[in-house]
Design a protein around this motif. Structure first.
Motif, PDB file in Angstrom:
ATOM      1  N   HIS A   1       0.877  -1.172   0.000  1.00  0.00           N
ATOM      2  CA  HIS A   1       0.000   0.000   0.000  1.00  0.00           C
ATOM      3  C   HIS A   1       0.913   1.221   0.000  1.00  0.00           C
ATOM      4  O   HIS A   1       1.878   1.248   0.758  1.00  0.00           O
ATOM      5  CB  HIS A   1      -0.847   0.034   1.283  1.00  0.00           C
ATOM      6  CG  HIS A   1      -1.996  -0.924   1.282  1.00  0.00           C
ATOM      7  ND1 HIS A   1      -2.442  -1.546   2.422  1.00  0.00           N
ATOM      8  CD2 HIS A   1      -2.817  -1.340   0.286  1.00  0.00           C
ATOM      9  CE1 HIS A   1      -3.477  -2.321   2.134  1.00  0.00           C
ATOM     10  NE2 HIS A   1      -3.725  -2.216   0.849  1.00  0.00           N
TER      11      HIS A   1
ATOM     12  N   LEU B   1      -0.274  -3.033  10.152  1.00  0.00           N
ATOM     13  CA  LEU B   1      -0.351  -3.981   9.034  1.00  0.00           C
ATOM     14  C   LEU B   1      -0.742  -3.290   7.727  1.00  0.00           C
ATOM     15  O   LEU B   1      -0.270  -3.649   6.662  1.00  0.00           O
ATOM     16  CB  LEU B   1      -1.351  -5.091   9.371  1.00  0.00           C
ATOM     17  CG  LEU B   1      -1.248  -6.322   8.491  1.00  0.00           C
ATOM     18  CD1 LEU B   1       0.096  -7.005   8.664  1.00  0.00           C
ATOM     19  CD2 LEU B   1      -2.363  -7.312   8.791  1.00  0.00           C
TER      20      LEU B   1
ATOM     21  N   VAL C   1      -7.674  -8.231   6.275  1.00  0.00           N
ATOM     22  CA  VAL C   1      -7.319  -9.432   7.038  1.00  0.00           C
ATOM     23  C   VAL C   1      -8.490  -9.864   7.918  1.00  0.00           C
ATOM     24  O   VAL C   1      -8.583 -11.013   8.342  1.00  0.00           O
ATOM     25  CB  VAL C   1      -6.048  -9.145   7.878  1.00  0.00           C
ATOM     26  CG1 VAL C   1      -6.332  -8.196   9.022  1.00  0.00           C
ATOM     27  CG2 VAL C   1      -5.404 -10.402   8.418  1.00  0.00           C
TER      28      VAL C   1
ATOM     29  N   MET D   1     -21.020  -7.085  12.286  1.00  0.00           N
ATOM     30  CA  MET D   1     -22.157  -6.343  11.732  1.00  0.00           C
ATOM     31  C   MET D   1     -23.428  -7.187  11.814  1.00  0.00           C
ATOM     32  O   MET D   1     -24.498  -6.697  12.162  1.00  0.00           O
ATOM     33  CB  MET D   1     -21.874  -5.939  10.278  1.00  0.00           C
ATOM     34  CG  MET D   1     -20.781  -4.891  10.187  1.00  0.00           C
ATOM     35  SD  MET D   1     -20.563  -4.202   8.545  1.00  0.00           S
ATOM     36  CE  MET D   1     -19.661  -5.450   7.696  1.00  0.00           C
TER      37      MET D   1
HETATM   38  C1  HEM Z   1     -16.439  -3.956   8.694  1.00  0.00           C
HETATM   39  C2  HEM Z   1     -16.104  -3.856   7.501  1.00  0.00           C
HETATM   40  C3  HEM Z   1     -14.709  -3.710   6.936  1.00  0.00           C
HETATM   41  C4  HEM Z   1     -14.434  -3.328   5.670  1.00  0.00           C
HETATM   42  C5  HEM Z   1     -15.460  -2.979   4.594  1.00  0.00           C
HETATM   43  C6  HEM Z   1     -12.991  -3.339   5.513  1.00  0.00           C
HETATM   44  C7  HEM Z   1     -12.330  -3.008   4.345  1.00  0.00           C
HETATM   45  C8  HEM Z   1     -10.957  -3.078   4.176  1.00  0.00           C
HETATM   46  C9  HEM Z   1     -10.276  -2.785   2.949  1.00  0.00           C
HETATM   47  C10 HEM Z   1     -10.950  -2.321   1.669  1.00  0.00           C
HETATM   48  C11 HEM Z   1      -8.964  -2.988   3.141  1.00  0.00           C
HETATM   49  C12 HEM Z   1      -7.853  -2.797   2.104  1.00  0.00           C
HETATM   50  C13 HEM Z   1      -7.828  -4.000   1.200  1.00  0.00           C
HETATM   51  C14 HEM Z   1      -6.965  -3.864  -0.018  1.00  0.00           C
HETATM   52  O1  HEM Z   1      -6.113  -2.979  -0.092  1.00  0.00           O
HETATM   53  O2  HEM Z   1      -7.153  -4.689  -0.941  1.00  0.00           O
HETATM   54  C15 HEM Z   1      -8.790  -3.412   4.504  1.00  0.00           C
HETATM   55  C16 HEM Z   1      -7.582  -3.731   5.065  1.00  0.00           C
HETATM   56  C17 HEM Z   1      -7.422  -4.016   6.388  1.00  0.00           C
HETATM   57  N1  HEM Z   1      -8.435  -4.167   7.317  1.00  0.00           N
HETATM   58 FE1  HEM Z   1     -10.413  -4.076   6.990  1.00  0.00          FE
HETATM   59  N2  HEM Z   1     -12.421  -3.716   6.687  1.00  0.00           N
HETATM   60  C18 HEM Z   1     -13.420  -3.947   7.597  1.00  0.00           C
HETATM   61  C19 HEM Z   1     -13.253  -4.342   8.907  1.00  0.00           C
HETATM   62  C20 HEM Z   1     -12.046  -4.504   9.528  1.00  0.00           C
HETATM   63  C21 HEM Z   1     -11.884  -4.820  10.920  1.00  0.00           C
HETATM   64  C22 HEM Z   1     -13.006  -5.032  11.894  1.00  0.00           C
HETATM   65  C23 HEM Z   1     -10.532  -4.888  11.148  1.00  0.00           C
HETATM   66  C24 HEM Z   1      -9.800  -5.224  12.411  1.00  0.00           C
HETATM   67  C25 HEM Z   1     -10.281  -5.797  13.468  1.00  0.00           C
HETATM   68  C26 HEM Z   1      -9.860  -4.614   9.896  1.00  0.00           C
HETATM   69  C27 HEM Z   1      -8.491  -4.618   9.742  1.00  0.00           C
HETATM   70  C28 HEM Z   1      -7.845  -4.416   8.530  1.00  0.00           C
HETATM   71  C29 HEM Z   1      -6.392  -4.443   8.380  1.00  0.00           C
HETATM   72  C30 HEM Z   1      -5.376  -4.699   9.486  1.00  0.00           C
HETATM   73  C31 HEM Z   1      -6.122  -4.201   7.024  1.00  0.00           C
HETATM   74  C32 HEM Z   1      -4.764  -4.175   6.356  1.00  0.00           C
HETATM   75  C33 HEM Z   1      -4.462  -5.542   5.748  1.00  0.00           C
HETATM   76  C34 HEM Z   1      -3.114  -5.629   5.043  1.00  0.00           C
HETATM   77  O3  HEM Z   1      -2.680  -4.639   4.453  1.00  0.00           O
HETATM   78  O4  HEM Z   1      -2.532  -6.717   5.075  1.00  0.00           O
HETATM   79  N3  HEM Z   1     -10.810  -4.394   8.935  1.00  0.00           N
HETATM   80  N4  HEM Z   1     -10.029  -3.469   5.121  1.00  0.00           N
END
Ligand code: HEM
Length: 523
Positions: A112, A127, A466, A475
């Protein structure tokens, strides 16, 4: 004296002119990039490039990118060049190319493109922002903490947070009061992440001024022009920003989160406390204890290890990213889902019927298995994530030169690539009448009619969210808790149609969503 003053004024004017000339030339040269590479782009405006409306906060990034995606599709193009100020960004519109970049050819697009400064801004080393090998190692260590098995164990903690929801709504239910649903869900979101990530029992509903909520919201809802400016500098000129010692997270907030994690870690390690949350998994990583997908295990290793597997700063960074990444999508998606169900009360009633019959089959208990058995709930949530996708674009940095198939373009290392998720979600080719909320789009029959990649609220490939399973689960648990108890309708003070706030980087309504609730058990 007058001569000195005149000299000073003249020097300032000359310096300003030199600076302006430099910026002008820089902008003009930068804006030749796509043309010189034979890539389609719209005529850029001086300094602003193609992002004037976004930079001046007249339009959100998601909408800006959707318009560009529509232009590319109209012209039958697989990709096109966009300028965010002077930074060239390659925007993809072709489904096969999008899939290649995010999955098959992921090794060319690992990172990213976001600012990270582990030393001065430890919370930025999370992360989401980590790059290369460091990201790979941490992601593989963390992934088991988000597995289905582990979430099943954690479900009890999730369900406990949902109970608080009804306490507040009960006060307004049945009186026709306007309920600010997003505020209530946001409070629950704070509790959820506070409890599931940081191991707190913060109870935001009773303690509205708690420090945890205060700092979290300070990060998320600070839409000041200065913050937007700093964010832009960090994105556009990361090296210069480091030299200028700019950070995204202020010291007070960083110290608060570091101390919080230090205290929780010390307390749990000294007393060998186990709790069903992410903090438990993170402490296991810290102490080199393998995370099991079927049992919680201890935070302490059976044999003392020479070195820690993670530092307190790393753990704080992860917890903070869980807060930042998880809080807003949770509260906006759940609220938008209730908004859509308030506009379509027949659908709401059908969903409630499903909830009640599945709960009956599970002895009236809200469990992981019960939630997983609710098909209409799943479809409603997926449709909400399509129409109101919190993340409107996904972004990658080219980390290895990449020749775009069927073209003469080779992307050099450092190119930013963007996938306009909101554009895909609103494309009538995949979703006829995209403005209509229709959960049936996610029936098995309809899913088979379009490419799976046309729905990507959580991103796609190795860098996808992740925590998407946890996100969906929390949700669903929140919606079940609310819908089995209340019938929701739109309060007349809600301005419809809902428009999106151009100042917010994620999909966020520009005016408050007010709902009314009736308590079903006493109708
Ligand atoms: C509830 C709905 C959620 C949506 C719609 C969402 C959406 C996303 C999106 C679009 C990304 C980037 C993906 C990409 O670049 O391809 C992402 C990354 C991430 N999300 Fe979520 N997320 C949600 C919930 C959460 C929750 C609850 C957590 C933690 C408890 C979380 C932790 C993370 C982390 C740590 C990343 C970075 C992953 C990486 O770069 O390896 N997300 N999320």
């Amino acid at each position: 004296m007058a001569v000195i003053l005149a000299y000073l004024c003249l020097s300032v004017v000359v310096m300003l002119l030199v600076l302006l000339t430099f910026l002008l030339s820089y902008s003009v040269v930068a804006h030749r990039y796509w043309k010189s590479n034979g890539v389609f782009s719209l005529e850029p405006q001086l300094f602003f490039g193609n992002a004037k409306s976004v930079v001046l906060q007249k339009e959100g990034m998601g909408m800006g990118m959707k318009h560009f995606y529509d232009t590319l599709k109209r012209n039958g193009l697989a990709f096109g060049g966009y300028y965010f100020l002077t930074r060239p960004i390659l925007v993809l519109a072709d489904m096969k190319l999008i899939k290649d970049v995010l999955t098959t050819d992921f090794s060319h697009f690992v990172d990213h493109p976001f600012y990270i400064d582990e030393e001065k801004d430890p919370l930025s080393a999370n992360l989401y922002s980590l790059q290369g090998e460091k990201w790979k190692t941490r992601r593989s260590k963390l992934a088991p903490a988000f597995s289905a098995g582990r979430l099943k164990i954690m479900f009890e903690t999730i369900a406990k947070c949902c109970n608080q929801l009804t306490v507040v709504i009960d006060e307004s239910a049945g009186r026709g009061n306007a309920i600010d649903i997003m505020d209530i869900i946001a409070n629950m979101g704070v509790d959820m992440i506070g409890s599931c990530a940081f191991g707190l029992d913060c109870n935001s509903f009773k303690n509205t001024n708690n420090k945890f909520k205060h700092f979290g919201l300070q990060f998320l809802h600070n839409t000041s022009k200065w913050r937007a400016f700093v964010f832009m500098l960090l994105f556009m000129f990361p090296d210069l920003s480091k030299k200028l010692k700019l950070t995204l997270n202020n010291k007070e907030m960083t110290d608060f989160f570091l101390q919080l994690v230090r205290d929780v870690a010390q307390h749990r390690e000294e007393n060998n406390i186990s709790r069903k949350d992410f903090m438990h998994s993170l402490l296991q990583i810290k102490n080199n204890v393998e995370i099991s997908e079927t049992s919680l295990g201890s935070v302490m290793p059976s044999v003392r290890q020479e070195e820690d597997g993670a530092t307190i700063a790393e753990i704080a960074g992860h917890c903070f990213s869980f807060f930042v990444a998880g809080f807003e999508p949770f509260s906006t998606t759940t609220s938008f889902c209730l908004y859509e169900l308030s506009l379509n009360t027949t659908l709401q009633d059908n969903l409630r019927k499903e909830i009640n019959s599945v709960l009956d089959a599970h002895e009236g208990k809200l469990t992981y298995d019960a939630v997983m058995d609710m098909g209409l709930l799943d479809r409603c949530l997926k449709e909400t994530l399509r129409k109101h996708s919190p993340a409107t674009s996904h972004i990658r940095l080219c980390t290895k030169p990449y020749k775009i198939p069927n073209s003469n373009l080779t992307l050099p290392i450092g190119t930013t690539v963007l996938i306009p998720a909101y554009g895909l979600h609103m494309d009538p080719k995949y979703y006829p009448n995209p403005e209509i909320f229709d959960p049936d789009r996610f029936s098995e029959e309809n899913l088979a009619k379009r490419p799976a990649e046309s729905w990507m609220p959580f991103g796609l490939g190795p860098r996808q969210c992740v925590s998407y399973l946890f996100g969906l689960l929390e949700m669903k648990a929140g919606l079940v808790t609310l819908l089995k108890r209340y019938r929701f309708s739109l309060h007349p003070s809600t301005k419809t149609p809902i428009t999106m706030c151009p100042k917010n980087p994620v999909m966020y309504p520009s005016s408050t969503i007010y709902l009314s609730a009736e308590n079903i058990s006493i109708i």
